[in-house]
Design an enzyme around this catalytic site. Structure first.
Site, PDB file in Angstrom:
ATOM      1  CD1 TRP A  29      -6.638  11.742  -7.782  1.00  0.00           C
ATOM      2  CD2 TRP A  29      -5.747  10.360  -9.314  1.00  0.00           C
ATOM      3  NE1 TRP A  29      -6.327  10.690  -7.148  1.00  0.00           N
ATOM      4  CE2 TRP A  29      -5.909   9.829  -7.954  1.00  0.00           C
ATOM      5  CE3 TRP A  29      -5.417   9.515 -10.321  1.00  0.00           C
ATOM      6  CZ2 TRP A  29      -5.592   8.493  -7.366  1.00  0.00           C
ATOM      7  CZ3 TRP A  29      -5.020   8.007 -10.098  1.00  0.00           C
ATOM      8  CH2 TRP A  29      -5.135   7.709  -8.855  1.00  0.00           C
ATOM      9  CG  ASN A  64      -3.888  20.773 -10.187  1.00  0.00           C
ATOM     10  OD1 ASN A  64      -4.825  20.606 -10.829  1.00  0.00           O
ATOM     11  ND2 ASN A  64      -2.547  20.703 -10.430  1.00  0.00           N
ATOM     12  N   GLY A  65      -6.391  21.328  -6.739  1.00  0.00           N
ATOM     13  CA  GLY A  65      -6.757  21.563  -5.416  1.00  0.00           C
ATOM     14  C   GLY A  65      -8.690  21.181  -4.952  1.00  0.00           C
ATOM     15  CE  LYS A 107       6.248  -0.997   1.951  1.00  0.00           C
ATOM     16  NZ  LYS A 107       4.878  -0.782   1.920  1.00  0.00           N
ATOM     17  CD  GLU A 136       6.885  -3.790  -0.901  1.00  0.00           C
ATOM     18  OE1 GLU A 136       5.990  -3.907  -1.878  1.00  0.00           O
ATOM     19  OE2 GLU A 136       6.312  -3.115  -0.133  1.00  0.00           O
ATOM     20  CE  LYS A 169       1.038   1.589  -6.021  1.00  0.00           C
ATOM     21  NZ  LYS A 169       1.854   1.721  -4.505  1.00  0.00           N
TER      22      LYS A 169
HETATM   23  C1  AGP Z   1       2.894  -3.106  -0.684  1.00  0.00           C
HETATM   24  O1  AGP Z   1       4.059  -2.264  -0.590  1.00  0.00           O
HETATM   25  C2  AGP Z   1       2.429  -3.443  -1.745  1.00  0.00           C
HETATM   26  N1  AGP Z   1       2.200  -2.706  -2.728  1.00  0.00           N
HETATM   27  C3  AGP Z   1       1.131  -4.422  -1.454  1.00  0.00           C
HETATM   28  O2  AGP Z   1       1.353  -5.247  -0.233  1.00  0.00           O
HETATM   29  C4  AGP Z   1      -0.132  -3.936  -1.570  1.00  0.00           C
HETATM   30  O3  AGP Z   1      -0.292  -3.226  -0.202  1.00  0.00           O
HETATM   31  C5  AGP Z   1      -1.186  -4.879  -1.712  1.00  0.00           C
HETATM   32  O4  AGP Z   1      -0.953  -5.523  -2.931  1.00  0.00           O
HETATM   33  C6  AGP Z   1      -2.634  -4.431  -1.617  1.00  0.00           C
HETATM   34  O5  AGP Z   1      -2.748  -3.393  -2.954  1.00  0.00           O
HETATM   35  P1  AGP Z   1      -4.178  -2.522  -2.772  1.00  0.00           P
HETATM   36  O6  AGP Z   1      -4.104  -1.561  -1.537  1.00  0.00           O
HETATM   37  O7  AGP Z   1      -3.931  -1.727  -3.913  1.00  0.00           O
HETATM   38  O8  AGP Z   1      -5.233  -3.368  -2.677  1.00  0.00           O
END
Ligand code: AGP
Length: 591
Positions: free
Chosen positions: A71, A97-98, A468, A471, A586
């Site tokens: 990564w 790693n690190g 939080k 959602e 995500k």
């Molecule tokens: C919050 O828990 C969400 N995953 C969401 O609000 C997220 O912060 C938003 O979609 C922005 O994402 P980003 O930081 O990857 O741009």
């Protein structure tokens, strides 16, 4: 975050290493590589992208091997930068790693001695240093190497002419798996579990020598014994580190994330490079969701500590509002670096001639390519849809920028920087409250509406707490500045709407108590997040979540971690699918 594996035994090492690296894929990576010893040679395969077995036939029959999923941190994802890294002779191969914090000066010294480097990584200095120290004893050369390294590391090393692997750990995890006449060493338990469940968790400073006959662990000049433990988890449990959900695991990773992010930008003083701010007249933050809430904290800090005017825009609304000017600094905050609205707002900012700084977690993401300047958070991969540790890492960067640009006295800046340094410890103390928070969550799980309130820095804390909660638990949670309740939201309060209040120990405290009294008069259940020494608050509310004392500006960290846990346990009590909430992704790559 990177993953490392080393194998010595009777099986084909390439197959073991590849299958073990695949067990680490859930951690996220952008490139990978493996090295196998065969006929006194090191055979190497390195690739960008997902693990595949296209070149594995070249690995032949060797049964000593090492591998790595990367990564990227120092240097973009590429085959050159992928591990294993070798020395000039190609006989020594290293996975790591690190972060090696003094790699630059070591590299310069090694270059003066004639070493030629092939990558941009900090890791490559390790293979060249081992080459410098190697006189036929690999363990001795590795021990001498770690004497000159600063930073954090888990390292596995092999030599083309030795039937041995040497590994060392310092502030980066390393686990030794003990099988029957085979040994496997890795950064994380899932890489080991297919072969054995008997493990030793190595300690900082441990140097391990693995041969086909067995293993020895050394600390300095002394041989040491370490307890063998049996892992009771399944593979799937192990990927979550024994936690029930990635979200909980990620919340628990927060202290380490703060350490890693600070490590990058703070040493004697605050070392963050803020040359991007030269000549600016204003700062405009653009972001979405949780990153938007980090931006609100950023605006608060910038205005309070530096006096530079600042505003925050939802990235999706940026186009409709006052455009930036050539002397505006636009700070775009995005964990993924791929959020479509944020990327579009960055492009608009650039069209207007503004300078764009991106605060990003994912190296090489699109945001890093659009921005003029990039600062990376060191949160590692975040798998749960709910942003937790990445939010805290964003805050850490914002504190560092605000402190660096601050017009406070030098001693005041040093005092605040010192408080920031102890933040990992304070977050650990918040995590110790988990049992209590779980009990309080049990009282909340039956409600369908909630109100979060705060004042000053307590407002973005409340907004992020409510996000939080909604959602992952699907409870309708709103956040308001406490002073706004009387202008409408009061109509919603009553027995069916609990209120979660963030009490910050600053000039807002007294008036927050008055607001809480008003809320209690409407018979709402009130839960306060408050300082551990606050002896008043218990008289006013139903439950208190205690957080350790810190300067009020840092309550955005301590309170937010407590509210993340509150949301988590409420959602869990309701039986929600926490890591993948309905309708959410995500990375939001559409506008
Ligand atoms: C919050 O828990 C969400 N995953 C969401 O609000 C997220 O912060 C938003 O979609 C922005 O994402 P980003 O930081 O990857 O741009």
């Amino acid at each position: 975050m990177c993953g490392i594996v080393g194998y010595i035994g009777f099986r084909k090492a390439d197959q073991v290493v590849i299958s073990s690296l695949k067990r680490l894929e859930y951690r996220g990576y952008d490139s990978w590589g493996i090295a196998v010893k065969h006929n006194n040679k090191i055979m190497l395969v390195k690739r960008v992208g997902a693990i595949s077995e296209d070149k594995m036939h070249e690995m032949a029959e060797g049964n000593i091997g090492i591998g790595h999923t990367r990564w990227a941190t120092h240097g973009k994802p590429s085959e050159f930068n992928a591990h294993p890294h070798t020395d000039c002779s190609g006989e020594i191969a290293v996975v790591h790693n690190g972060i090696i914090s003094n790699f630059q000066s070591l590299k310069e010294e090694l270059e003066k001695k004639g070493h030629k480097f092939k990558s941009e990584t900090d890791t490559e200095v390790i293979s060249h240093l081992i080459e410098e120290f190697y006189r036929g004893d690999l363990k001795d050369a590795v021990s001498k190497t770690i004497d000159v390294l600063r930073g954090s590391y888990a390292i596995v090393v092999m030599h083309a002419r030795k039937e041995e692997l040497v590994a060392v750990r310092y502030k980066s995890p390393l686990v030794l798996g003990i099988g029957d006449e085979e040994w496997i060493i890795a950064s994380d338990v899932p890489a080991i579990l297919d072969y054995t469940s008997r493990v030793i968790y190595l300690e900082d400073g441990d140097v391990v020598s693995l041969t086909k006959e067995g293993f020895e662990i050394w600390k300095g000049n002394e041989r040491v014994e370490r307890k063998i433990e049996t892992i009771p988890w399944s593979i799937e449990d192990a990927e979550k580190g024994g936690y029930d959900h990635f979200m909980l695991k990620e919340i628990h990773e927060t202290p380490r994330v703060i350490e890693d992010t600070l490590f990058e930008y703070i040493s004697e003083g605050v070392d963050i490079d803020v040359s991007f701010s030269a000549g600016i007249s204003e700062i405009i933050f653009i972001a979405c969701g949780t990153s938007y809430h980090a931006s609100l904290v950023g605006k608060y800090l910038i205005e309070k500590l530096t006096g530079i005017p600042a505003r925050v825009e939802f990235a999706s609304e940026f186009i409709y509002n006052q455009p930036p000017m050539s002397r505006s600094l636009v700070i775009s905050i995005t964990q993924s670096g791929e959020t479509a609205d944020t990327l579009e707002a960055m492009r608009i900012a650039k069209k207007h001639g503004a300078r764009v700084l991106a605060i990003v977690n994912v190296l090489g993401s699109t945001a890093t390519r659009i921005a003029d300047h990039v600062l990376y958070t060191r949160a590692g991969p975040e798998i749960s849809v709910a942003a937790t540790k990445s939010f805290i890492a964003q805050l850490v960067i914002l504190y560092l920028i605000a402190l660096k640009l601050s017009r406070l006295s030098r001693s005041e800046i040093e005092r605040l920087a010192e408080e920031l340094r102890v933040m990992p410890e304070l977050v650990r103390k918040v995590l110790e409250q988990e049992g209590k928070i779980e009990q309080i969550a049990g009282k909340l799980a039956g409600y369908e509406n909630m109100m979060y309130i705060g004042r000053g820095i307590g407002v973005p804390i409340a907004m992020e707490g409510a996000l939080k909660m909604k959602e992952i638990s699907y409870i309708h949670a709103e956040a308001y500045p406490a002073g706004e309740l009387k202008h409408g939201p009061f109509a919603l309060l009553g027995k069916n709407t609990p209120v979660i209040a963030s009490l910050v120990p600053d000039e807002t405290y007294e008036i927050m108590l008055s607001n809480i009294k008003e809320v209690k008069a409407r018979e709402s259940l009130v839960i306060a997040v408050a300082d551990e020494h606050d002896s008043e608050i218990e008289k006013y509310v139903d439950f208190v979540i205690r957080v350790p004392k810190t300067d009020s500006i840092f309550t955005a960290i301590t309170h937010s971690v407590a509210l993340q846990l509150l949301a988590y346990y409420t959602a869990r009590e309701r039986g929600c699918e926490i890591d993948k909430p309905r309708n959410l992704a995500k990375s939001v790559t559409v506008e």
